[in-house]
Design an enzyme around this catalytic site. Structure first.
Site, mmCIF file in Angstrom:
data_model
loop_
_atom_site.group_PDB
_atom_site.id
_atom_site.type_symbol
_atom_site.label_atom_id
_atom_site.label_comp_id
_atom_site.label_asym_id
_atom_site.label_seq_id
_atom_site.Cartn_x
_atom_site.Cartn_y
_atom_site.Cartn_z
ATOM 1 N N HIS A 57 0.928 -1.238 0.008
ATOM 2 C CA HIS A 57 0.011 0.035 0.167
ATOM 3 C C HIS A 57 1.021 1.372 -0.213
ATOM 4 C CE1 HIS A 57 -3.070 2.890 0.804
ATOM 5 N NE2 HIS A 57 -2.615 2.988 1.931
ATOM 6 N N HIS A 84 0.900 5.670 -1.200
ATOM 7 C CA HIS A 84 0.217 6.767 -1.508
ATOM 8 C C HIS A 84 1.034 7.543 -2.670
ATOM 9 C CE1 HIS A 84 -2.510 7.513 2.429
ATOM 10 N NE2 HIS A 84 -2.450 6.067 1.776
ATOM 11 N N ASP A 114 0.814 -4.642 -21.177
ATOM 12 C CA ASP A 114 1.619 -5.757 -20.815
ATOM 13 C C ASP A 114 1.414 -6.512 -19.393
ATOM 14 O OD1 ASP A 114 3.380 -5.388 -22.844
ATOM 15 O OD2 ASP A 114 4.553 -4.098 -22.317
ATOM 16 N N HIS A 120 -8.952 7.536 -1.575
ATOM 17 C CA HIS A 120 -7.815 6.888 -0.728
ATOM 18 C C HIS A 120 -6.453 6.829 -1.518
ATOM 19 C CE1 HIS A 120 -6.237 4.092 2.509
ATOM 20 N NE2 HIS A 120 -5.298 4.789 2.412
ATOM 21 N N TYR A 122 8.189 -13.123 -24.276
ATOM 22 C CA TYR A 122 8.890 -12.055 -23.945
ATOM 23 C C TYR A 122 9.835 -12.507 -22.851
ATOM 24 C CZ TYR A 122 9.846 -7.702 -21.345
ATOM 25 O OH TYR A 122 10.405 -6.694 -20.615
#
Ligand SMILES: [Zn+2]
Length: 232
Positions: A96, A98, A121, A172, A230
């Protein structure tokens, strides 16, 4: 030595990547690393600056959010991590942050449209933005409910957490996950980059159109499909 040493080490190393990648400021953000066989994960302690972190300070928690090992209080977002681990049996790491661009889209309450092949991708759909949480959820067990807001958003959109390893929570910020904490950090950096590109795309051309199906499929399949070619 603690039986949790390996996840404490994994969580510490992954947390230290966040400031290096420019995804966090001060003490914002947290990474956790889980061991499914131990039903436990290690997470950053709350409010400790990154330059002061050590492996020993990582806090070990069970999938109900109870502290198993550690002297410090775990990240304030620990219950969100616990809910996701408990409900999604195939993930081993959660991040998590910001980070600026992804958070700007979350604050705008918008899915990030699939405008280019960098996005394709990694996933074939717009990056979902969950609705802001309702008052009841906010007043209640907020961090626990944030986990359910994420789970329910994917369910409502008919998306699987196996295919979609990133989400925005409205008003958020982003959450990402993966099989390992390191891969979840990678997903956070990809999300931030795609969020920045999408914003610039709309600034340059407010009428930009989304990537066409043939290109979405081509780019996703060459990295993830049965005939992927790839990399080495
Ligand atoms: Zn947050």
């Amino acid at each position: 030595m603690s039986q949790y040493q390996h996840i404490k080490q994994e969580a510490f190393e992954a947390n230290m990547q966040l400031p290096k990648l420019g995804l966090v400021l001060f003490t914002f953000g947290n990474v956790s690393a889980a061991d499914r066989s131990l039903n436990a994960f290690a997470i950053k302690p709350s409010g400790v600056p990154y330059h002061q972190l050590s492996t020993e300070e990582m806090v070990v928690v069970d999938f109900d959010g109870n502290v198993i090992e550690g002297d410090l209080r775990p990240s304030s977002d620990t219950k969100t991590h616990a809910v996701l681990y408990k409900n999604w049996s195939n993930i081993g790491g959660i991040v998590h942050t910001h980070s600026t661009y992804a958070t700007a889209w979350a604050q705008s309450q918008r899915d990030i449209p699939i405008y280019g092949t960098t996005h394709a991708d990694h996933l074939t759909v717009d990056i979902p933005c969950a609705a802001p949480m309702n008052n009841e959820m906010i007043k209640g067990n907020y961090e626990h409910e944030t986990g359910y807001q994420i789970i329910n958003c994917l369910k409502e959109k008919g998306l699987s957490y196996i295919d979609i390893e990133m989400i925005l929570v409205g008003n958020h910020a982003p959450f990402t996950w993966a099989k390992t904490a390191a891969k979840a950090v990678y997903n956070s950096a990809v999300l931030e980059s795609v969020a920045k590109m999408a914003l610039l795309t709309e600034q340059i051309n407010p009428n930009a159109v989304k990537l066409k199906e043939a290109l979405i499929k081509k780019h996703y399949d060459r990295k993830h499909g049965p005939d992927s070619y790839y990399g080495q």
